[in-house]
Write an enzyme that holds these catalytic residues in place. Structure first.
Site, PDB file in Angstrom:
ATOM      1  NE  ARG A  85      -3.952   2.126   2.033  1.00 11.80           N
ATOM      2  CZ  ARG A  85      -5.058   2.239   2.747  1.00 11.80           C
ATOM      3  NH1 ARG A  85      -5.413   1.275   3.553  1.00 11.80           N
ATOM      4  NH2 ARG A  85      -5.802   3.313   2.631  1.00 11.80           N
ATOM      5  NE  ARG A  94      -8.634   2.590  -0.610  1.00 11.70           N
ATOM      6  CZ  ARG A  94      -8.934   3.180   0.541  1.00 11.70           C
ATOM      7  NH1 ARG A  94      -9.346   2.492   1.578  1.00 11.70           N
ATOM      8  NH2 ARG A  94      -8.876   4.479   0.640  1.00 11.70           N
ATOM      9  CG  ASP A  97      -8.726   0.197   4.120  1.00  7.89           C
ATOM     10  OD1 ASP A  97      -7.948   0.736   4.918  1.00  7.89           O
ATOM     11  OD2 ASP A  97      -9.950   0.447   4.083  1.00  7.89           O
ATOM     12  CG  ASP A  99     -10.646   0.522   7.727  1.00  7.99           C
ATOM     13  OD1 ASP A  99      -9.536   1.078   7.821  1.00  7.99           O
ATOM     14  OD2 ASP A  99     -11.396   0.679   6.752  1.00  7.99           O
TER      15      ASP A  99
HETATM   16  C1  X6L Z   1     -20.663  10.808   1.176  1.00 10.87           C
HETATM   17  C2  X6L Z   1     -19.346  11.144   1.312  1.00 10.87           C
HETATM   18  C3  X6L Z   1     -21.001   9.480   1.302  1.00 10.87           C
HETATM   19  C4  X6L Z   1     -18.390  10.189   1.544  1.00 10.87           C
HETATM   20  C5  X6L Z   1     -20.058   8.527   1.553  1.00 10.87           C
HETATM   21  C6  X6L Z   1     -18.035   6.541   2.191  1.00 10.87           C
HETATM   22  C7  X6L Z   1     -16.357   8.160   1.888  1.00 10.87           C
HETATM   23  C8  X6L Z   1     -17.051   5.583   2.385  1.00 10.87           C
HETATM   24  C9  X6L Z   1     -15.375   7.211   2.097  1.00 10.87           C
HETATM   25  C10 X6L Z   1     -18.724   8.873   1.677  1.00 10.87           C
HETATM   26  C11 X6L Z   1     -17.686   7.844   1.927  1.00 10.87           C
HETATM   27  C12 X6L Z   1     -15.715   5.918   2.336  1.00 10.87           C
HETATM   28  C13 X6L Z   1     -14.080   1.198   0.284  1.00 10.87           C
HETATM   29  C14 X6L Z   1     -14.959   1.873  -0.578  1.00 10.87           C
HETATM   30  C15 X6L Z   1     -13.571   3.256   0.292  1.00 10.87           C
HETATM   31  C16 X6L Z   1     -14.251  -0.201   0.425  1.00 10.87           C
HETATM   32  C17 X6L Z   1     -16.102  -0.042  -1.110  1.00 10.87           C
HETATM   33  C18 X6L Z   1     -14.695   4.854   2.576  1.00 10.87           C
HETATM   34  C19 X6L Z   1     -13.247   5.080   2.298  1.00 10.87           C
HETATM   35  N1  X6L Z   1     -13.231   2.076   0.824  1.00 10.87           N
HETATM   36  N2  X6L Z   1     -15.954   1.275  -1.275  1.00 10.87           N
HETATM   37  N3  X6L Z   1     -14.624   3.173  -0.554  1.00 10.87           N
HETATM   38  N4  X6L Z   1     -15.272  -0.771  -0.297  1.00 10.87           N
HETATM   39  N5  X6L Z   1     -17.066  -0.671  -1.765  1.00 10.87           N
HETATM   40  O1  X6L Z   1     -13.530  -0.898   1.164  1.00 10.87           O
HETATM   41  O2  X6L Z   1     -14.996   3.772   3.026  1.00 10.87           O
HETATM   42  S1  X6L Z   1     -12.831   4.775   0.618  1.00 10.87           S
HETATM   43 MG    MG Z   2     -11.535   1.517   4.870  1.00  5.27          MG
HETATM   44 MG    MG Z   3      -8.282   2.298   6.520  1.00  2.00          MG
END
Ligand code: X6L
Ligand code: MG
Ligand code: MG
Length: 172
Positions: A85, A94, A97, A99
């Site tokens: 990463r 990525r 990840d 968490d």
């Molecule tokens: C509005 C603004 C709504 C931001 C949602 C949701 C931002 C999730 C970041 C959000 C918002 C994240 C993964 C991902 C990411 C993952 C899937 C995050 C961090 N990580 N999508 N997007 N799986 N499907 O592991 O979780 S970036």
């Molecule tokens: Mg995450």
């Molecule tokens: Mg993380």
């Protein structure tokens, strides 16, 4: 011997996604202070947050550990780095990840770590696999089962968990 229970979410959307998840689970389990005791199925999930990127594979694992939450977090970060990463776009692609979602029943709020994970309750890509292996977990307010709290849209089973053996998931 102190035994703590933690649930950790894993995600990957770069390179060999399933291999990256497998290596991360093996790295966790090979730590002498961590035992992976359960794994969810693997789900393919539409990207959330920043949508112009490849679909993810996501899963959740349950561990028993003698590490405190901060050492567990440090261990997760080292695993991310050892699997390649890089410093990257916020919310971007990525290789892997990790968490920390839950640590016993603890509420932790520091600059480096917040548990329960502050955004887990609105993310189907976390809640679907978590509810598969932690049926007793409940959202704090309003109380209720996970199933009522998320929209399963964008989350599809990709590889079904088969049996109790944690590593059987990775062997066929
Ligand atoms: C509005 C603004 C709504 C931001 C949602 C949701 C931002 C999730 C970041 C959000 C918002 C994240 C993964 C991902 C990411 C993952 C899937 C995050 C961090 N990580 N999508 N997007 N799986 N499907 O592991 O979780 S970036
Ligand atoms: Mg995450
Ligand atoms: Mg993380």
């Amino acid at each position: 011997m102190i035994e703590n229970t933690s649930f950790i979410a894993l995600g990957s959307n770069m390179g060999d996604r399933f291999y990256n998840l497998e290596q991360a689970v093996r790295h966790l389990d090979s730590n002498e202070k961590i035992e992976v005791v359960n794994v969810s199925s693997v789900y393919e999930t539409d990207p959330v947050g920043y949508e112009e990127q490849a679909p993810f594979l996501n899963m959740v694992v349950e561990v028993r550990t003698d590490l405190d939450p901060f050492l567990l977090l440090e261990t997760c970060h080292k695993i991310e780095q050892s699997l390649g990463r890089k410093r990257e776009l916020r919310w971007g692609p990525r290789t892997v990840d990790l968490d920390i979602l839950l640590y016993n029943q603890e509420d932790i709020e520091t600059d480096t770590l917040i548990v329960p994970h502050p955004r887990m309750w609105e993310r189907a890509f976390v809640l679907v696999p978590l509810s598969e292996i932690n049926q007793s977990a409940r959202v704090p307010i309003p109380a209720g089962p996970f199933e009522t709290m998320y929209d399963q849209e964008g989350v599809r089973i990709w590889k079904q968990k088969n049996g109790e053996d944690v590593f059987a998931l990775f062997e066929s």
